[in-house]
Design a protein around this motif. Structure first.
Motif, PDB file in Angstrom:
ATOM      1  N   GLY A  31     -40.720  -8.000 141.806  1.00 10.00           N
ATOM      2  CA  GLY A  31     -41.512  -8.008 140.584  1.00 10.00           C
ATOM      3  C   GLY A  31     -41.091  -9.096 139.621  1.00 10.00           C
ATOM      4  N   THR A  32     -39.778  -9.286 139.473  1.00  4.83           N
ATOM      5  CA  THR A  32     -39.279 -10.324 138.566  1.00  4.83           C
ATOM      6  C   THR A  32     -39.665 -11.709 139.065  1.00  4.83           C
ATOM      7  N   GLN A  33     -39.560 -11.915 140.388  1.00  4.39           N
ATOM      8  CA  GLN A  33     -39.946 -13.214 140.941  1.00  4.39           C
ATOM      9  C   GLN A  33     -41.436 -13.476 140.746  1.00  4.39           C
ATOM     10  N   LEU A  34     -42.253 -12.441 140.908  1.00  7.01           N
ATOM     11  CA  LEU A  34     -43.694 -12.604 140.725  1.00  7.01           C
ATOM     12  C   LEU A  34     -44.030 -12.929 139.272  1.00  7.01           C
ATOM     13  N   ILE A  35     -43.384 -12.211 138.343  1.00 10.11           N
ATOM     14  CA  ILE A  35     -43.575 -12.511 136.922  1.00 10.11           C
ATOM     15  C   ILE A  35     -43.169 -13.944 136.624  1.00 10.11           C
ATOM     16  N   CYS A  36     -42.037 -14.356 137.176  1.00  6.27           N
ATOM     17  CA  CYS A  36     -41.538 -15.711 136.925  1.00  6.27           C
ATOM     18  C   CYS A  36     -42.543 -16.765 137.386  1.00  6.27           C
ATOM     19  N   GLN A  37     -43.091 -16.582 138.591  1.00  2.47           N
ATOM     20  CA  GLN A  37     -44.061 -17.549 139.098  1.00  2.47           C
ATOM     21  C   GLN A  37     -45.309 -17.600 138.211  1.00  2.47           C
ATOM     22  N   ASP A  38     -45.707 -16.449 137.729  1.00  2.00           N
ATOM     23  CA  ASP A  38     -46.875 -16.405 136.838  1.00  2.00           C
ATOM     24  C   ASP A  38     -46.573 -17.130 135.524  1.00  2.00           C
ATOM     25  N   LEU A  39     -45.404 -16.873 134.954  1.00  5.72           N
ATOM     26  CA  LEU A  39     -45.019 -17.554 133.713  1.00  5.72           C
ATOM     27  C   LEU A  39     -44.954 -19.067 133.909  1.00  5.72           C
ATOM     28  N   LEU A  40     -44.398 -19.497 135.045  1.00  3.37           N
ATOM     29  CA  LEU A  40     -44.292 -20.934 135.320  1.00  3.37           C
ATOM     30  C   LEU A  40     -45.668 -21.589 135.362  1.00  3.37           C
ATOM     31  N   SER A  41     -46.627 -20.937 136.018  1.00  3.93           N
ATOM     32  CA  SER A  41     -47.984 -21.485 136.092  1.00  3.93           C
ATOM     33  C   SER A  41     -48.591 -21.637 134.703  1.00  3.93           C
ATOM     34  N   GLN A  42     -48.374 -20.642 133.855  1.00  9.18           N
ATOM     35  CA  GLN A  42     -48.928 -20.706 132.504  1.00  9.18           C
ATOM     36  C   GLN A  42     -48.199 -21.755 131.655  1.00  9.18           C
ATOM     37  N   MET A  43     -46.891 -21.881 131.852  1.00  4.01           N
ATOM     38  CA  MET A  43     -46.134 -22.872 131.083  1.00  4.01           C
ATOM     39  C   MET A  43     -46.537 -24.283 131.434  1.00  4.01           C
TER      40      MET A  43
END
Length: 393
Positions: free
Chosen positions: A37-49
């Motif tokens: 879950g943390t890795q998935l959140i991280c990838q999502d945040l990176l895309s938005q950043m």
């Protein structure tokens, strides 16, 4: 090309599923491990950043963000699992952001605030089952705008509060927690809660104090908590709970009891109820068999009695029981627990009987509800206080 593919895939799922994002074979609507879950959140945040132009070129200086520690919304606690979350996020986001602990110094130099909550909720894709829902937002410190947000469902994990929260006599569900929750559940492009942003300086003092407390550096922790109390927005449940804990650890019982009294005032002002950690043995009106806790219970009940006497308040004393046995039995047991507490308070506040109403709740308002009858559901065997109109007493 790979980066473009990921961004296009992300946009496709946003359009198709109203915010449900996916990378690989995992979707944000799935229930997954904490690591996944943390890795998935991280990838999502990176895309938005990437879309808002946060620096990602390694040769240039990185942006910095402080982590406002994640809190459990059910009991207002920071958990030991935070360390795992913070380490995973720091590693994953390291090419875009330097993540720092929340402290006055780090907050002053940070560009962003990374915050989050852990909420126990009914999962719409899991029938009547509850799962932990993890929400994370990245907030621009200067503008207050949320530049990225994400959420996932995660499986059960070992629930353990950090030291300052484990030692607290109350659960810290207050306005600050509600403001954090509003911010953490907001979407990209929204503004963070104004009160949440305004409280960050004070929260950074308390967070620094918590770290020092965990390292048993009580004198140093006291400096930060005293500074927080000196601020207008720092006279809160969290501050007074911490001051109580610190003075108790320093074996200064008079000051500890004084700050517990201040804590009661802050709780009533905030919630119009007092939910202290008064726990009982199974099938008993006797407090849990831990001498150090029983000693504290007497301090708490004395100050609660003094508060009601000095403020001429009327109160419901609500007893609770864990989820085993019959409804009738547990109603009687929980009422007997409330009466036992009322009798103790009576030695400090002789008129409590005429200004209070004893109620046996049985297991109607269980928090854990497992019926395990061990330390894991001790919170279900408790007594709490709710202010009421004296005309109803």
């Amino acid at each position: 090309m790979k980066k473009l593919k990921h961004v296009l895939l992300f946009l496709f799922f946003i359009i198709q599923f109203g915010g449900c994002f996916q990378f690989g074979n995992k979707s944000s609507s799935d229930v997954m491990t904490l690591d996944e879950g943390t890795q998935l959140i991280c990838q999502d945040l990176l895309s938005q950043m990437d879309k808002v132009g946060i620096i990602s070129i390694p040769t240039l200086e990185k942006s910095t963000a402080v982590i406002d520690p994640f809190k459990d919304t059910k009991m207002g606690q920071e958990l030991t699992v935070n360390t795992i979350l913070e380490n995973l996020l720091a590693q994953c986001l390291s090419k875009r952001l330097m993540l720092l602990k929340m402290s006055p110094e780090n907050l002053n130099s940070a560009d962003f605030i990374l915050n989050g909550i852990i909420s126990s909720e009914f999962n719409p894709d899991a029938g009547s089952e509850k799962n932990y829902h993890l929400y994370v937002t990245l907030v621009n410190k200067d503008s207050g705008l949320i530049v990225a947000s994400s959420d996932v469902w995660i499986q059960d994990f070992e629930y353990a509060p950090l030291e300052m929260y484990a030692d607290s006599p109350v659960y810290l569900k207050d306005r600050q927690l509600r403001n954090l929750e509003k911010t953490a559940k907001s979407k990209k492009g929204d503004s963070a809660d104004p009160e949440y942003l305004a409280s960050l300086d004070t929260q950074s003092l308390l967070n620094k104090g918590d770290d020092l407390y965990a390292n048993r550096q009580y004198d140093e922790a006291l400096l930060y908590y005293n500074e927080a109390e000196g601020r207008e927005d720092g006279r809160t449940m969290k501050t007074y709970s911490g001051l109580y804990n610190i003075h108790r650890q320093q074996r200064n019982p008079e000051k500890a009891e004084y700050y517990f009294g201040k804590l009661i005032e802050a709780i009533v002002e905030e919630n119009q109820s007092i939910n202290v950690k008064l726990f009982f043995e199974v099938n008993s009106t006797e407090f849990i068999r831990k001498p150090a806790l029983r000693e504290q219970y007497m301090i708490w009940l004395r100050q609660i009695g003094y508060y009601f006497q000095n403020h001429q308040k009327c109160v419901q004393i609500l007893g609770h029981a864990s989820h085993t046995g019959t409804v009738e039995y547990n109603k009687k047991l929980s009422a007997a627990r409330a009466e036992a507490v009322q009798k103790i308070i009576e030695s400090y506040y002789p008129n409590i009987s005429s200004h209070s109403q004893v109620v046996g709740m049985g297991f109607d308002q269980n928090i854990i509800g497992t019926g395990a009858d061990d330390i894991s559901d001790a919170i279900d065997r408790r007594v709490e206080f709710k202010l009421m109109n004296c005309n109803n007493g």
